[in-house]
Write a protein that holds these residues in place. Sequence first.
Motif, short mmCIF file in Angstrom:
data_model
loop_
_atom_site.label_atom_id
_atom_site.label_comp_id
_atom_site.label_asym_id
_atom_site.label_seq_id
_atom_site.Cartn_x
_atom_site.Cartn_y
_atom_site.Cartn_z
N GLY A 178 0.78 -1.23 0.00
CA GLY A 178 0.00 0.00 0.00
C GLY A 178 0.81 1.28 0.00
N LEU A 179 2.13 1.20 0.10
CA LEU A 179 2.95 2.41 0.13
C LEU A 179 3.10 3.01 -1.27
N THR A 180 3.00 4.31 -1.36
CA THR A 180 3.13 4.99 -2.65
C THR A 180 4.25 6.04 -2.66
N GLU A 181 4.80 6.36 -1.50
CA GLU A 181 5.89 7.31 -1.47
C GLU A 181 6.88 6.96 -0.36
N ARG A 202 19.40 16.99 4.35
CA ARG A 202 18.08 17.41 3.87
C ARG A 202 17.20 16.20 3.63
N GLN A 203 15.91 16.48 3.38
CA GLN A 203 14.96 15.39 3.18
C GLN A 203 13.94 15.75 2.11
N VAL A 204 13.32 14.72 1.55
CA VAL A 204 12.23 14.93 0.60
C VAL A 204 11.40 13.65 0.51
N LYS A 205 10.10 13.81 0.34
CA LYS A 205 9.23 12.68 0.04
C LYS A 205 8.99 12.64 -1.46
N VAL A 206 9.13 11.46 -2.05
CA VAL A 206 8.91 11.30 -3.48
C VAL A 206 8.07 10.04 -3.72
N PRO A 207 7.36 10.00 -4.84
CA PRO A 207 6.58 8.80 -5.18
C PRO A 207 7.48 7.65 -5.60
N VAL A 208 7.00 6.44 -5.38
CA VAL A 208 7.73 5.23 -5.77
C VAL A 208 7.20 4.75 -7.12
N TYR A 251 13.86 5.82 3.30
CA TYR A 251 13.04 5.31 4.40
C TYR A 251 11.59 5.09 3.95
N ILE A 252 10.93 4.15 4.60
CA ILE A 252 9.48 4.04 4.49
C ILE A 252 8.88 4.41 5.84
N GLU A 253 7.69 4.99 5.80
CA GLU A 253 7.01 5.40 7.03
C GLU A 253 5.98 4.34 7.41
N THR A 254 6.02 3.92 8.65
CA THR A 254 5.08 2.91 9.13
C THR A 254 3.81 3.57 9.64
#
Length: 300
Positions: A178-181, A202-208, A251-254
């Motif tokens: 179910g993870l998309t980013e 630094r950090q960023v969220k991106v789509p998979v 990383y993935i977020e739980t």
Amino acid sequence: MADVTRILELLDGLIDDIEAIKAEVANLGARAAAPAGRAADRAAAAAPELPDVILPTRTDDPDSIVGGKRVRRGDFPDCCAVGDDFGYFCTGTLIAPNVVVTAKHCGNATRVFLGGNDINRPQSGETIRVKKVRGDDGIEKTLVIPHPDREVDLEVLVLEEASSVVPRRVAQESELAGLTEVMLVGFGTIDLAGNVGYGIKRQVKVPVETFDCSEADVAARRGCRADFEIVAGQRGLRRDSCRGDSGGPLYIETGDGTYHLLGATSRGARGSDNVCGDGGIYVRVDKFLDWISEETGAEF
């Protein structure tokens, strides 16, 4: 004390603004230096004529490694700068008290900087050297262990001592449903050409796009390897890992809001107009935990 904290926050904000301007100037310079026909070529290359173009997907995170803001103090302390006696040049992740995973192409590192967000402020974190051992031939060498398969861009560093930082847990396959980013973190550069800004976390969220590169069209179009590589980010998104983020965490977020390590930054994905900004390829760390355990004695 509160006044000091506020002053530090304001200074960080000013530095972020300056770096954003530097990145934009660098991007303008790169565009100005492009061949004269490049703009016309781009205009002609509309989406219908470029089936490999994936339209950017919006994420809920405005920050990015390329041109973005710093990681907040205390976040992702396991994400470390990796370097040698002359300077830092890559990124890694602490996965056991004295074990860091990074990219094989980062070469023979001799030290890491953990806990802090800025390599120019060594007092904000801890610097630990890579352990040295003397071989049967009497020659001393650092415990930098590259994966034996040349296609696997992964290596582990065994440190001289345990870090005070809590190691990051490595994600499991079952957590991907179910993870998309994903979250990318690193000390790398911030402009599309990969020239400006190394040294600040630094950090960023991106789509998979894919978690395992099992789709034949994705493998051909993006240049990933099946079963153990991730493609994250998209062409035209301008949110990406960059030079100097190599070896750093994906990383993935739980469900409870914590982050687990899944990938290590390897290289840019195929089909890019820029050095950075159009998506990247990441090695699945969870696929190689048995090898890491055998080489280091760490348990996961």
